[in-house]
Design a protein around this motif. Structure first.
Motif, short mmCIF file in Angstrom:
data_model
loop_
_atom_site.label_atom_id
_atom_site.label_comp_id
_atom_site.label_asym_id
_atom_site.label_seq_id
_atom_site.Cartn_x
_atom_site.Cartn_y
_atom_site.Cartn_z
N LEU A 58 0.90 -1.14 -0.05
CA LEU A 58 0.14 -0.12 0.03
C LEU A 58 0.93 1.10 0.14
O LEU A 58 0.59 2.22 -0.67
N HIS A 59 2.02 1.17 0.72
CA HIS A 59 2.84 2.41 0.95
C HIS A 59 3.58 2.64 -0.63
O HIS A 59 3.56 3.74 -1.06
N ARG A 60 4.01 1.40 -0.95
CA ARG A 60 4.49 1.40 -2.20
C ARG A 60 3.80 2.06 -3.43
O ARG A 60 4.39 2.89 -4.39
N ALA A 61 2.62 1.58 -3.66
CA ALA A 61 1.86 1.94 -4.75
C ALA A 61 1.14 3.39 -4.33
O ALA A 61 0.83 3.90 -5.21
N GLU A 62 1.36 3.85 -3.06
CA GLU A 62 1.08 5.32 -2.85
C GLU A 62 -0.78 5.07 -2.62
O GLU A 62 -1.17 6.30 -3.59
N ILE A 63 -1.38 4.19 -2.21
CA ILE A 63 -2.70 4.27 -2.24
C ILE A 63 -3.27 3.96 -0.73
O ILE A 63 -4.42 3.29 -0.57
N LEU A 64 -2.86 4.77 0.09
CA LEU A 64 -3.17 4.49 1.48
C LEU A 64 -4.39 5.38 1.77
O LEU A 64 -5.28 4.57 2.35
N ASP A 65 -4.53 6.38 0.93
CA ASP A 65 -6.14 7.00 1.37
C ASP A 65 -7.27 6.03 0.54
O ASP A 65 -8.22 5.85 1.40
N THR A 66 -6.99 5.20 -0.39
CA THR A 66 -7.98 4.46 -0.88
C THR A 66 -8.04 3.24 -0.11
O THR A 66 -9.40 3.01 0.27
N ALA A 67 -6.99 2.64 0.43
CA ALA A 67 -7.00 1.62 1.37
C ALA A 67 -7.90 2.01 2.70
O ALA A 67 -8.76 1.44 3.14
N ARG A 68 -7.70 3.19 3.24
CA ARG A 68 -8.16 3.69 4.58
C ARG A 68 -9.70 3.82 4.10
O ARG A 68 -10.49 3.29 5.14
N SER A 69 -10.13 4.13 3.20
CA SER A 69 -11.61 4.47 2.64
C SER A 69 -12.34 3.24 2.65
O SER A 69 -13.30 2.97 3.29
N ILE A 70 -11.64 2.20 1.95
CA ILE A 70 -12.31 1.06 1.98
C ILE A 70 -12.30 0.24 3.26
O ILE A 70 -13.28 -0.30 3.56
N PHE A 71 -11.32 0.31 3.99
CA PHE A 71 -11.43 -0.29 5.57
C PHE A 71 -12.29 0.19 6.19
O PHE A 71 -13.21 -0.68 6.91
N PHE A 72 -12.33 1.72 6.49
CA PHE A 72 -13.30 2.15 7.34
C PHE A 72 -14.82 1.95 6.98
O PHE A 72 -15.68 2.07 7.70
N ASP A 73 -15.09 1.98 5.32
CA ASP A 73 -16.26 1.80 4.84
C ASP A 73 -16.96 0.37 5.05
O ASP A 73 -18.17 0.26 5.36
N SER A 74 -16.19 -0.44 5.59
CA SER A 74 -16.75 -1.80 5.83
C SER A 74 -16.45 -2.01 7.41
O SER A 74 -16.88 -3.31 7.76
N LEU A 75 -15.88 -1.32 8.18
CA LEU A 75 -15.72 -1.52 9.43
C LEU A 75 -16.85 -1.70 10.20
O LEU A 75 -17.76 -1.01 10.29
N SER A 76 -17.03 -2.67 10.90
CA SER A 76 -18.22 -3.17 11.79
C SER A 76 -17.64 -3.85 13.09
O SER A 76 -17.08 -4.90 12.98
N GLY A 77 -17.70 -3.09 14.11
CA GLY A 77 -17.20 -3.56 15.23
C GLY A 77 -15.53 -3.77 15.33
O GLY A 77 -14.85 -2.73 14.91
N ASP A 78 -15.20 -4.87 15.63
CA ASP A 78 -13.59 -5.35 15.55
C ASP A 78 -13.14 -5.65 14.16
O ASP A 78 -12.11 -6.34 13.91
N THR A 79 -13.91 -5.83 12.98
CA THR A 79 -13.95 -6.37 11.76
C THR A 79 -14.04 -5.42 10.61
O THR A 79 -15.01 -4.54 10.43
N PHE A 80 -13.10 -5.65 9.77
CA PHE A 80 -13.12 -5.04 8.32
C PHE A 80 -12.84 -6.07 7.16
O PHE A 80 -11.99 -7.08 7.44
N VAL A 81 -13.70 -5.54 6.11
CA VAL A 81 -13.45 -6.73 4.85
C VAL A 81 -13.05 -5.80 3.67
O VAL A 81 -13.52 -4.87 3.62
N PHE A 82 -12.31 -6.63 2.81
CA PHE A 82 -12.35 -6.08 1.36
C PHE A 82 -11.78 -7.07 0.54
O PHE A 82 -11.59 -8.20 0.68
N ASP A 83 -12.12 -6.91 -0.95
CA ASP A 83 -11.67 -7.78 -1.78
C ASP A 83 -10.75 -7.19 -2.82
O ASP A 83 -10.66 -6.00 -3.15
N LEU A 84 -9.99 -8.27 -3.50
CA LEU A 84 -8.77 -7.75 -4.05
C LEU A 84 -8.87 -8.48 -5.68
O LEU A 84 -9.54 -9.73 -5.58
N LYS A 85 -8.58 -8.06 -6.53
CA LYS A 85 -8.44 -8.52 -7.92
C LYS A 85 -7.44 -9.58 -7.99
O LYS A 85 -6.14 -9.16 -7.56
N LYS A 86 -7.73 -10.74 -8.49
CA LYS A 86 -6.67 -11.93 -8.39
C LYS A 86 -5.66 -11.66 -9.34
O LYS A 86 -4.44 -11.95 -8.97
N GLN A 87 -5.84 -11.53 -10.53
CA GLN A 87 -4.81 -11.01 -11.66
C GLN A 87 -3.85 -9.98 -10.79
O GLN A 87 -2.72 -10.24 -11.24
#
Length: 138
Positions: A58-87
């Motif tokens: 995430l640091h290398r790709a400089e997508i920290l803001d995107t990651a934070r947004s996705i993590f916090f958008d899915s945050l429920s209690g002590d859990t967060f979820v996300f999906d990644l493209k396999k390719q």
């Protein structure tokens, strides 16, 4: 970093008949180097207890803001979820999957934070930024 984190990271990825299982396993390990994927009923599953390698990408790709947004958008209690493209994962890149899943399916990641709390862990994995640079250089 002086804080000690206790996290469970569950990773699942479908393996289709047209895919090579070892390549899907490589996709998982490219972003989660500590993972040891196991094949079960048409999918690979793995559990790790750190997101260090993922955070570095995430640091290398400089997508920290995107990651934070996705993590916090899915945050429920002590859990967060996300999906990644396999390719992209197979190529060692983070590409968050949003919207409809891809034809071959996505890598699904569920993170449960035990200590200290999910918000602090998100700050550790994907720190807040200013002008694209992490506020805390660690």
């Amino acid at each position: 970093m002086s804080a000690v984190y206790s996290v469970d990271v569950s990773i699942t990825a479908p393996v289709n008949d047209t895919e090579v299982t070892a390549r899907v396993a490589d996709a998982i390990r490219n972003l989660f180097p500590e993972a040891d994927p196991v094949h079960r009923e048409g999918e690979l599953v793995a559990e790790v207890h750190t997101m260090e390698g993922f955070s570095e990408e995430l640091h290398r790709a400089e997508i920290l803001d995107t990651a934070r947004s996705i993590f916090f958008d899915s945050l429920s209690g002590d859990t967060f979820v996300f999906d990644l493209k396999k390719q992209a994962a197979f190529e060692g890149r983070v590409n968050f999957a949003v919207g409809d899943p891809s034809e071959l399916g996505d890598v699904h990641v569920e993170v449960t934070v035990r200590e200290p709390d999910a918000e602090s862990y998100v700050d550790y994995v994907a720190p807040p930024t200013e002008d694209g640079q992490p506020l805390d250089p660690e």
